[in-house]
Design a protein around this motif. Structure first.
Motif, mmCIF file in Angstrom:
data_model
loop_
_atom_site.group_PDB
_atom_site.id
_atom_site.type_symbol
_atom_site.label_atom_id
_atom_site.label_comp_id
_atom_site.label_asym_id
_atom_site.label_seq_id
_atom_site.Cartn_x
_atom_site.Cartn_y
_atom_site.Cartn_z
ATOM 1 N N THR A 31 16.653 -25.073 26.088
ATOM 2 C CA THR A 31 17.508 -24.867 25.899
ATOM 3 C C THR A 31 18.118 -25.302 27.290
ATOM 4 O O THR A 31 18.945 -25.699 28.321
ATOM 5 C CB THR A 31 18.050 -23.802 25.256
ATOM 6 N N GLU A 83 30.314 -23.983 10.915
ATOM 7 C CA GLU A 83 28.995 -23.004 11.396
ATOM 8 C C GLU A 83 28.411 -23.060 12.791
ATOM 9 O O GLU A 83 28.286 -23.439 13.647
ATOM 10 C CB GLU A 83 27.890 -24.195 11.227
ATOM 11 N N VAL A 108 21.054 -26.490 8.883
ATOM 12 C CA VAL A 108 20.974 -25.354 10.335
ATOM 13 C C VAL A 108 19.681 -24.759 10.693
ATOM 14 O O VAL A 108 19.062 -24.157 9.665
ATOM 15 C CB VAL A 108 21.901 -24.420 10.594
ATOM 16 N N PRO A 124 17.516 -22.718 12.963
ATOM 17 C CA PRO A 124 18.027 -21.488 13.750
ATOM 18 C C PRO A 124 16.596 -21.557 15.196
ATOM 19 O O PRO A 124 15.317 -21.942 14.825
ATOM 20 C CB PRO A 124 18.232 -20.453 13.780
ATOM 21 N N GLY A 125 16.763 -21.406 16.109
ATOM 22 C CA GLY A 125 16.425 -21.291 17.351
ATOM 23 C C GLY A 125 14.728 -22.648 17.486
ATOM 24 O O GLY A 125 13.459 -22.525 17.851
ATOM 25 N N PHE A 126 14.990 -23.799 17.123
ATOM 26 C CA PHE A 126 14.074 -24.917 17.642
ATOM 27 C C PHE A 126 13.472 -25.174 18.241
ATOM 28 O O PHE A 126 13.134 -25.569 18.811
ATOM 29 C CB PHE A 126 15.495 -26.075 16.503
ATOM 30 N N ASP A 153 19.798 -23.855 18.815
ATOM 31 C CA ASP A 153 19.843 -24.111 17.140
ATOM 32 C C ASP A 153 19.644 -25.576 16.673
ATOM 33 O O ASP A 153 20.846 -25.998 18.118
ATOM 34 C CB ASP A 153 20.749 -23.301 16.453
ATOM 35 N N CYS A 189 26.871 -21.343 15.600
ATOM 36 C CA CYS A 189 25.368 -21.209 16.484
ATOM 37 C C CYS A 189 25.034 -20.691 18.151
ATOM 38 O O CYS A 189 25.555 -21.093 18.661
ATOM 39 C CB CYS A 189 25.263 -22.936 16.599
ATOM 40 N N GLU A 190 23.245 -20.439 17.901
ATOM 41 C CA GLU A 190 23.113 -19.760 19.119
ATOM 42 C C GLU A 190 22.703 -21.004 19.530
ATOM 43 O O GLU A 190 21.967 -22.027 19.361
ATOM 44 C CB GLU A 190 21.933 -18.807 19.100
ATOM 45 N N GLN A 240 14.938 -24.627 2.898
ATOM 46 C CA GLN A 240 15.340 -26.095 3.780
ATOM 47 C C GLN A 240 15.907 -27.403 3.912
ATOM 48 O O GLN A 240 16.602 -27.564 4.042
ATOM 49 C CB GLN A 240 14.376 -25.640 5.297
ATOM 50 N N LYS A 256 26.351 -21.056 23.370
ATOM 51 C CA LYS A 256 26.606 -20.284 21.819
ATOM 52 C C LYS A 256 28.060 -21.102 21.242
ATOM 53 O O LYS A 256 29.038 -21.999 22.070
ATOM 54 C CB LYS A 256 27.413 -18.817 21.933
#
Length: 323
Positions: free
Chosen positions: A35, A249, A25, A27-29, A255, A251-252, A14, A182
């Motif tokens: 969130t 990019e 990116v 993910p799931g930070f 992220d 994102c969820e 990364q 999203k």
């Protein structure tokens, strides 16, 4: 090359990708609960907005820019509301519901609001990431915002880089952009030009003007973007040069996108039926490692200096030129 040290959160893959592409990116930070709390608080802030007290609902043609500049320039230590350009008619009235008129809320959410402060200044995971990335020695946080890209009305943001707006010498701006919903190709997900941080010099900076207000100042000798690339430097985005191969990019929620201060990025208009809310803030290195001068639009105050992120500074940092 600096001596390797144990990583706390990021992988070496990364880290290498960030320095190669100029963004990453993660993910799931943030967790689902974190969130959700940010999104709920953002909507509560929208509900608390009182248009009657907002300066842009009271302007006349002659003082519109003056009032807007003052409201903006004094927002670094406050929580303030900024409206879409077409959300107010010529008489100063909103053209749509107040919740759909707000473009962003900023710029001291990370200091003043407990929910946003928790994920920014009190987040051990964030501290571990900053430790691993080694982009800064002793970073400070500034310019936090919730950005509301509304369904159908959320406008496009043209290509730009963040160091133009948060300028340090040497450059050290780093963006942290967290999806609260999203993010898709149709609702305004971010797009990046990978590697442009190595080929795009910063040729101008956004400054406070001596006569008041803000504007752009051309840099007499733009700093080189990198010493290890033979690619021809790309001109600034505003010069009309072809935009290259951007990567969108998606994102969820939760992220995180790390954004190098020199990488070119943009987002398109939201043409979907879904909103695209995001929380973003920035870091710069602190003195004596960089100079952040009085020309920058956002200034620390005695009551609210820029808050440090790390409990123990990074002794060494990684140079973009190494990657």
């Amino acid at each position: 090359m600096a001596v390797a040290r144990p990583l706390k959160y990021l992988s070496q893959t990364q880290i290498d990708k960030f320095y190669r592409d100029g963004y990453l990116v993660v993910p799931g930070f943030l967790s689902h609960d974190q969130t959700g709390s940010l999104l709920l608080r953002a909507k509560e802030l929208l509900d608390e907005f009182t248009p009657e007290d907002h300066p842009l609902t009271k302007f006349t043609t002659s003082d519109k820019d003056h009032i807007g500049d003052s409201y903006f320039l004094n927002s670094g230590d406050k929580i303030r509301y900024f409206l879409d350009e077409d959300a107010i008619d010529s008489s100063g009235k909103l053209t749509r519901d107040k919740a759909r008129a707000v473009n962003k809320i900023g710029h001291a959410l990370h200091e003043l609001d407990p929910v946003f402060r928790n994920v920014t200044l009190e987040n051990d995971r964030l501290k571990a990431l900053v430790h691993d990335l080694r982009f800064h020695h002793d970073p400070v946080a500034l310019q936090s915002m919730v950005i509301f890209k509304q369904s159908q009305t959320g406008g496009a943001v043209p290509e730009h880089n963040d160091s133009t707006f948060l300028y340090t010498s040497p450059q050290s701006a780093l963006g942290f952009w967290i999806a609260l919903e999203k993010c898709t190709p149709t609702n305004g997900a971010l797009s990046f030009l990978p590697g442009s941080h190595l080929t795009t010099p910063i040729t101008k900076r956004f400054v406070r003007l001596p006569e008041g207000g803000t504007g752009f100042e051309q840099l007499a000798t733009p700093p080189p973007p990198s010493s290890d690339t033979s690619e021809k430097p790309r001109e600034n985005a505003s010069e009309g040069v072809p935009e290259g191969n951007y990567v969108l990019e998606a994102c969820e929620p939760g992220d995180l996108v790390l954004i190098h201060g020199s990488v070119l990025h943009k987002s398109e208009r939201n043409t979907s039926a879904h909103t695209r809310f995001a929380y973003t803030f920035h870091m710069i290195d602190s003195s004596p490692y960089v100079e952040y001068d009085e020309k920058n639009w956002l200034q620390p105050t005695d009551a609210m200096p820029f808050s440090r992120i790390l409990d123990v500074p990074n002794e060494t940092i990684l140079s973009t030129a190494v990657h």
